[in-house]
Design a protein around this motif. Sequence first.
Motif, short mmCIF file in Angstrom:
data_model
loop_
_atom_site.label_atom_id
_atom_site.label_comp_id
_atom_site.label_asym_id
_atom_site.label_seq_id
_atom_site.Cartn_x
_atom_site.Cartn_y
_atom_site.Cartn_z
N ILE A 102 -4.17 2.41 -36.31
CA ILE A 102 -4.63 2.38 -37.70
C ILE A 102 -5.82 3.30 -37.92
CG2 ILE A 102 -3.84 -0.01 -37.84
CD1 ILE A 102 -6.81 -0.77 -38.32
N ARG A 103 -6.46 3.73 -36.84
CA ARG A 103 -7.57 4.67 -37.02
C ARG A 103 -7.09 5.96 -37.64
NH1 ARG A 103 -12.05 6.44 -32.40
NH2 ARG A 103 -13.66 7.09 -33.90
N ASN A 104 -5.82 6.29 -37.41
CA ASN A 104 -5.23 7.51 -37.98
C ASN A 104 -4.57 7.26 -39.32
OD1 ASN A 104 -5.95 9.02 -35.65
ND2 ASN A 104 -4.14 8.22 -34.57
N ASP A 105 -4.62 6.02 -39.81
CA ASP A 105 -4.07 5.69 -41.12
C ASP A 105 -5.19 5.89 -42.14
OD1 ASP A 105 -3.07 4.52 -43.44
OD2 ASP A 105 -2.04 2.91 -42.36
N ALA A 106 -5.28 7.10 -42.65
CA ALA A 106 -6.41 7.47 -43.52
C ALA A 106 -6.48 6.58 -44.76
CB ALA A 106 -6.32 8.93 -43.93
N GLU A 107 -5.33 6.26 -45.34
CA GLU A 107 -5.32 5.46 -46.57
C GLU A 107 -5.87 4.05 -46.31
OE1 GLU A 107 -2.21 3.98 -50.07
OE2 GLU A 107 -1.50 5.26 -48.44
N LEU A 108 -5.43 3.44 -45.22
CA LEU A 108 -5.90 2.09 -44.91
C LEU A 108 -7.37 2.08 -44.55
CD1 LEU A 108 -5.34 -0.89 -44.43
CD2 LEU A 108 -4.58 -0.33 -42.11
N MET A 109 -7.80 3.01 -43.69
CA MET A 109 -9.20 3.05 -43.28
C MET A 109 -10.11 3.36 -44.46
SD MET A 109 -9.30 2.07 -40.18
CE MET A 109 -11.05 2.38 -39.92
N ASP A 110 -9.65 4.19 -45.39
CA ASP A 110 -10.44 4.49 -46.58
C ASP A 110 -10.60 3.26 -47.45
OD1 ASP A 110 -11.73 6.47 -48.43
OD2 ASP A 110 -10.08 5.84 -49.73
N LEU A 132 -13.67 -2.42 -37.21
CA LEU A 132 -14.99 -2.49 -37.82
C LEU A 132 -15.94 -1.51 -37.16
CD1 LEU A 132 -15.56 -6.32 -38.42
CD2 LEU A 132 -14.69 -4.60 -40.01
N ALA A 133 -15.84 -1.39 -35.84
CA ALA A 133 -16.72 -0.47 -35.12
C ALA A 133 -16.49 0.97 -35.57
CB ALA A 133 -16.49 -0.58 -33.62
N TRP A 134 -15.25 1.35 -35.84
CA TRP A 134 -14.97 2.73 -36.29
C TRP A 134 -15.63 3.03 -37.63
CZ3 TRP A 134 -9.22 1.45 -35.07
CH2 TRP A 134 -9.00 1.59 -33.69
N THR A 135 -15.84 2.01 -38.44
CA THR A 135 -16.49 2.24 -39.74
C THR A 135 -18.00 2.35 -39.61
OG1 THR A 135 -16.85 -0.09 -40.30
CG2 THR A 135 -14.67 0.85 -40.82
N GLY A 136 -18.55 1.89 -38.47
CA GLY A 136 -19.99 1.93 -38.28
C GLY A 136 -20.70 0.68 -38.73
N ILE A 137 -19.99 -0.28 -39.32
CA ILE A 137 -20.67 -1.45 -39.87
C ILE A 137 -21.21 -2.38 -38.79
CG2 ILE A 137 -18.68 -3.02 -40.03
CD1 ILE A 137 -19.81 -3.72 -42.88
#
Length: 339
Positions: A102-110, A132-137
Motif C-alpha cells: 500500500i505504500r505504492n498506492d498513491a491514492e490511498l496513502m494520500d 503510520l510510520a511512512w506518514t511520519g506521524i
Amino acid sequence: MPSKAAKPPRPEPRDRKATRRIAIVAFPGVTLLDISGPAQVFAELEAIELPGPDYSLSYLSTSGGLVPTDVGMMIDTAPIASVAPAEVDTLVIPGGPGIWKIRNDAELMDWIAKALPKARRIASVCLGAFALAWTGILDGKRAATHWRYCPRLQDSFPNIRVEPNAIFVKDGHVWSSAGVSAGIDLALAMIEEDFGHTIALDVARRLVVFLKRPGGQSQFSTVLAAQASDVEGRFSALHAWIIENITDDLKVETLAEKAGMTPRTFARTYVSRTGMTPASGVEALRVETARLLLESRQIGGVVEVAKRAGFGDDERMRRAFLRHLGVSPTEYRNRFSGS
C-alpha cells in the motif's frame, strides 16, 4: 398589531442520533482479524444505551468493492473517495501481508495523509504501524506492533520509540497495537475512553473476552519462550510444579529429583531442551510470577512481591527484572499495571 411569537425549533427525530465515524481501511492481503476484531467490538455498542454519540463503521479501500483478506474471505468496502477525510472521527489502519504494497498506492496513502490531521483519533493494528510510520506521524512517539516486527520497525524508523512488550500503546491521539487479537484490546480501551468502564466491561462480557489486558502487558513471556523451545513438553510438569512452589529453595538437586534424573543429566538435558540453565529457568518463572503480581496490583509493595515470587529480597528481583525485561520492578508496575 401584536408581533407573532417565534416558532420553537423543530425537534430532531427521536431515532436520529449523532454518530462518530470509524473508518477502517482495507487492502488486498489484510489480516481478517485485524479488521473483524475491532469492528466486532465497536458493533456491540449498537445494543447498548450510550451516554454520547454512537459509532458508525465504514470499511474503505482505494476503489471499493470486494477486497480479499489474508485467509481468502472477502470484505465489502466503499471507495475512499466516498468519505471525506474531515468526516472521520477514528481512523484504523489494520495490518497483514499486503501492507507492504500500500505504500505504492498513491491514492490511498494520500487519503490517509489528509485524514490524519483531521481525525480525533488514529490507530494501527499489528503491521498497520508501518503505514503510520511512512506518514511520519509516529516520529517521536511510542508505538507497538507485532513482536516479530518490532526490530524492523525500530531499525527502519529510529525516531519511533518501539515498545516490544506492549499489547497496545496510546501516545496522545495516536494508538497502536500488537498483532492480531490485540486489536480487540485496543478497541475496548477506546470504548472505555469514550463511554466509561461500565460500558466497556459490558461489551467485553458480551464478547466473552477480558477487560482488559493492560496496554503495556507483555505480548509473550520468557516462560512461553522456554515452552516453545521445549517442543516435546518434557519439562511442562516440572515448570508447573516450580510455579506452585515458587518460594521454595529450588536448587538443581531438588529439580533433578522432581524430574527423575541425576543432577548432571538434568542440567544438561534442561539446557538442550529449553536453551536455559535450570537456575535461569527458575529465575524466569519467578520474574513471570512477579510480573503478574505487579500488573494486578493485588500485592501492595515491591518488597512483598519479591517475597511472594520467591526472590527473597527486592534487590535480587530488581536485578532479575533488568536482565529479563530491561526495566526495574517499579518501572514495570508504573508502565504496565493499567491503573
